[in-house]
Motif scaffolding. Structure first.
Motif, PDB file in Angstrom:
ATOM      1  N   THR A   1      81.593  44.886 -22.744  1.00 53.41           N
ATOM      2  CA  THR A   1      81.401  43.841 -23.080  1.00 53.41           C
ATOM      3  C   THR A   1      80.687  44.337 -24.928  1.00 53.41           C
ATOM      4  N   LYS A   2      79.018  44.795 -24.192  1.00 53.90           N
ATOM      5  CA  LYS A   2      78.152  45.185 -24.796  1.00 53.90           C
ATOM      6  C   LYS A   2      78.696  45.421 -25.772  1.00 53.90           C
TER       7      LYS A   2
ATOM      8  N   HIS B   1      80.041  43.358 -28.912  1.00 50.09           N
ATOM      9  CA  HIS B   1      79.656  41.962 -28.919  1.00 50.09           C
ATOM     10  C   HIS B   1      79.316  42.102 -31.072  1.00 50.09           C
TER      11      HIS B   1
ATOM     12  N   GLU C   1      79.660  36.439 -29.294  1.00 48.62           N
ATOM     13  CA  GLU C   1      80.553  37.618 -28.893  1.00 48.62           C
ATOM     14  C   GLU C   1      81.638  37.702 -29.972  1.00 48.62           C
TER      15      GLU C   1
END
Length: 136
Positions: free
Chosen positions: A5-6, A9, A46
């Motif tokens: 996810t990071k 982003h 995001e």
């Protein structure tokens, strides 16, 4: 937050590229016709719609693909490899400064000072010459 996810982003990627380009949020906001607060919100998002992403990429001077695929690790690796490969390669032009730029600046200042003093002396000499002519 997971690494996946990071790393996906997009707002963080925009923020990092902006920082690497030494650009403040205000400058990016101005380039995009937005407020600094909008840029801040954008960098916390995001996901970003494609039209906005194209505009941001253009303002940052990178392609949309570069923005989407950016990672700190890849950037560090790129610069490390670039530096490593540029040292000692055949035909490499060494662009390291061989003098102290401040010394050159001081030399130029001193030279200008000497020229100014010579100019003042020349003007004084003219005045003295004219005074002698008028006394005759």
């Amino acid at each position: 937050m997971s690494t996946l996810t990071k790393s996906n982003h997009i707002g963080r990627k925009i923020s990092r590229i902006r920082e690497l380009r030494d650009m403040k949020q205000e400058a990016l906001a101005q380039a995009l016709g937005m407020s600094q607060q909008t840029i801040s919100a954008l960098e916390n998002s995001e996901t970003i719609d494609d039209d906005k992403l194209v505009a941001v990429a253009k303002a940052l001077g990178v392609s949309v693909e570069a923005l989407k695929n950016f990672s700190d690790e890849a950037a560090i690796s790129y610069f490390n490899n670039f530096y490593d490969n540029s040292q000692g390669s055949v035909g490499n032009h060494n662009h390291h400064c061989t003098f102290n730029p401040l010394d050159k600046l001081v030399d130029a200042y001193e030279e200008n000072k000497k020229l100014y003093e010579r100019l003042i002396q020349a003007e004084k000499d003219k005045v003295e010459y004219l005074e002698r002519l008028l006394k005759k």
